[in-house]
Design a protein around this motif. Structure first.
Motif, PDB file in Angstrom:
ATOM      1  N   LEU A  48       2.931  -8.545  13.148  1.00 50.98           N
ATOM      2  CA  LEU A  48       3.076  -7.385  14.298  1.00 50.98           C
ATOM      3  C   LEU A  48       3.400  -6.128  13.699  1.00 50.98           C
ATOM      4  CD1 LEU A  48       4.782  -9.482  17.133  1.00 50.98           C
ATOM      5  CD2 LEU A  48       2.481  -8.795  16.920  1.00 50.98           C
ATOM      6  N   GLY A  49       4.303  -6.044  12.922  1.00 42.33           N
ATOM      7  CA  GLY A  49       4.536  -4.702  12.046  1.00 42.33           C
ATOM      8  C   GLY A  49       3.505  -4.099  11.339  1.00 42.33           C
ATOM      9  N   LEU A  50       2.653  -5.236  10.557  1.00 43.99           N
ATOM     10  CA  LEU A  50       1.670  -4.964   9.765  1.00 43.99           C
ATOM     11  C   LEU A  50       0.510  -4.191  10.544  1.00 43.99           C
ATOM     12  CD1 LEU A  50      -0.040  -4.952   7.041  1.00 43.99           C
ATOM     13  CD2 LEU A  50      -0.608  -7.397   7.754  1.00 43.99           C
ATOM     14  N   PHE A  51       0.250  -4.938  11.712  1.00 45.24           N
ATOM     15  CA  PHE A  51      -0.892  -4.649  12.418  1.00 45.24           C
ATOM     16  C   PHE A  51      -0.517  -3.322  13.219  1.00 45.24           C
ATOM     17  CE2 PHE A  51      -2.474  -8.219  11.128  1.00 45.24           C
ATOM     18  CZ  PHE A  51      -3.937  -8.226  11.262  1.00 45.24           C
ATOM     19  N   GLU A  52       0.819  -3.077  13.458  1.00 44.54           N
ATOM     20  CA  GLU A  52       1.084  -1.790  14.085  1.00 44.54           C
ATOM     21  C   GLU A  52       0.459  -0.610  13.023  1.00 44.54           C
ATOM     22  OE1 GLU A  52       4.772  -0.788  15.118  1.00 44.54           O
ATOM     23  OE2 GLU A  52       5.129  -2.462  16.456  1.00 44.54           O
ATOM     24  N   ARG A  53       0.752  -0.699  11.793  1.00 42.15           N
ATOM     25  CA  ARG A  53       0.218   0.304  10.682  1.00 42.15           C
ATOM     26  C   ARG A  53      -1.198   0.216  10.762  1.00 42.15           C
ATOM     27  NH1 ARG A  53       4.060   1.429   6.636  1.00 42.15           N
ATOM     28  NH2 ARG A  53       6.133   0.280   7.074  1.00 42.15           N
ATOM     29  N   LEU A  54      -1.697  -0.952  11.022  1.00 40.81           N
ATOM     30  CA  LEU A  54      -3.370  -1.165  10.760  1.00 40.81           C
ATOM     31  C   LEU A  54      -3.848  -0.392  11.868  1.00 40.81           C
ATOM     32  CD1 LEU A  54      -5.771  -2.295   9.250  1.00 40.81           C
ATOM     33  CD2 LEU A  54      -5.335  -4.504  10.411  1.00 40.81           C
ATOM     34  N   ARG A  55      -3.495  -0.664  13.111  1.00 40.08           N
ATOM     35  CA  ARG A  55      -4.017   0.054  14.436  1.00 40.08           C
ATOM     36  C   ARG A  55      -4.091   1.299  14.096  1.00 40.08           C
ATOM     37  NH1 ARG A  55       0.407   0.476  18.281  1.00 40.08           N
ATOM     38  NH2 ARG A  55       1.038   1.896  16.740  1.00 40.08           N
TER      39      ARG A  55
END
Length: 327
Positions: A237-244
């Motif tokens: 979830l933390g990684l995909f906040e950045r990816l978003r």
């Protein structure tokens, strides 16, 4: 049957060749693997073999040839310049050399994403669209643009290399091309696992998460990362906040530059994860925009968009894509 156009699409892992009739209908299609060793000789030979295979006894009826390929390239010479996404990196490939020796017609050479943009625009213009951007988010990120009915190519055919726009001037991630801070280096399928690995090393992904465990086992790829995100893993979830944010910033930058009426978005990362894009990425685009967000649609031609675009470019004798022997 007369006035045939031979078209080809040479990718990093596979290549296609198609024969089109005078109405630009695809009448025959052949595919083959792109050679990964001795590429400067093997890739031109494989392209010639595939072209012969798809043409058969209609070889003598070909009037023009259009070829889309990975880049960077020098379209005027029909050459791929040190492609970063092929296994044997840093090698110049005289892509059209063997084919041009055996087929004495006009040749047109385009970057595959520019060709895809042209192929998609040929469909969209039937609905009055004159400004279109095509973006693919897959193992890499690429794009092409048609501006008021004109395909943007650049000096040597490398215009609209949007995967290499800078989204992070700190240069935290190095792109496969060697540059730093490039969009592709953060948000493409090949680089999402690399981003996660570096974040873990730098203490930005918590231990005890399934994402951290997958990284340490060497078992993380983009598909696994998305699966962990959908499962609600805290690290993912933390990684995909950045990816978003990386994806939204890149898409917004392209929209701000080109102001398209339609944005065609394809590639496996998007097509296999529409829910993430529609729920997270697309709404986040708006905070980066100067201009309004255009309709975002999927490619009508699918994986064949570059092949169709190469055929259309040959038919229309696109200025800037003509291969000039001896140049």
């Amino acid at each position: 049957m007369g006035g045939l156009i031979l078209a080809a699409d040479v990718g990093a892992t596979n290549m296609r060749a198609g024969l089109f009739n005078e109405r630009l209908e695809l009448v025959k299609l052949s595919t083959a693997a792109t050679p990964q060793t001795n590429v400067s000789a093997a890739v031109p030979m494989a392209l010639l073999k595939l072209a012969r295979e798809v043409s058969g006894d209609m070889w003598g009826m070909i009037e023009r040839c259009g070829v889309a390929s990975i880049g960077p390239l020098d379209s005027g010479r029909g050459v791929i310049l040190k492609a970063p996404n092929i296994a044997e990196k840093g090698v110049e490939i005289p892509l059209l050399s063997m084919l041009m020796e055996e087929l004495e017609v006009e040749f047109y050479h385009l970057n595959d994403c520019n060709a895809a943009a042209y192929g998609e625009w040929m469909v969209a213009r039937e609905n009055g669209v004159r400004n279109l951007v095509y973006i693919t988010i897959s193992s890499g990120i690429g794009g092409g643009a048609v501006d008021n009915g004109h395909l943007i190519l650049g000096r040597r055919g490398n215009g609209v290399e949007i995967g290499h726009i800078i989204i992070d001037p700190s240069g935290y991630m190095q792109c496969g091309c060697g540059g730093y801070g490039h969009w592709e280096g953060y948000a493409s399928g090949a680089n999402i696992p690399r981003l996660a690995e570096k974040l873990l090393r730098d203490g930005q992904i918590p231990d005890g998460t399934l994402l951290a465990e997958s990284i340490r086992k060497g078992a993380l790829d983009a598909k696994r990362a998305f699966a962990l995100y959908y499962a609600g893993d805290r690290g993912a979830l933390g990684l995909f906040e950045r990816l978003r944010d990386y994806l939204a910033a890149g898409l917004a930058g392209v929209i701000n530059v080109f102001e398209p009426e339609t944005l065609v978005l394809g590639g496996a990362i998007f097509l296999n994860n529409r829910d993430f894009f529609e729920r997270e990425v697309f709404p986040a685009i708006d905070r980066y925009l100067l201009l309004e967000r255009p309709p975002i649609i999927e490619p009508v031609r699918g994986d064949l968009a570059p092949l169709y675009g190469a055929a259309y470019a040959a038919r229309d004798r696109i200025e800037g894509a003509l291969v000039e022997p001896g140049r």
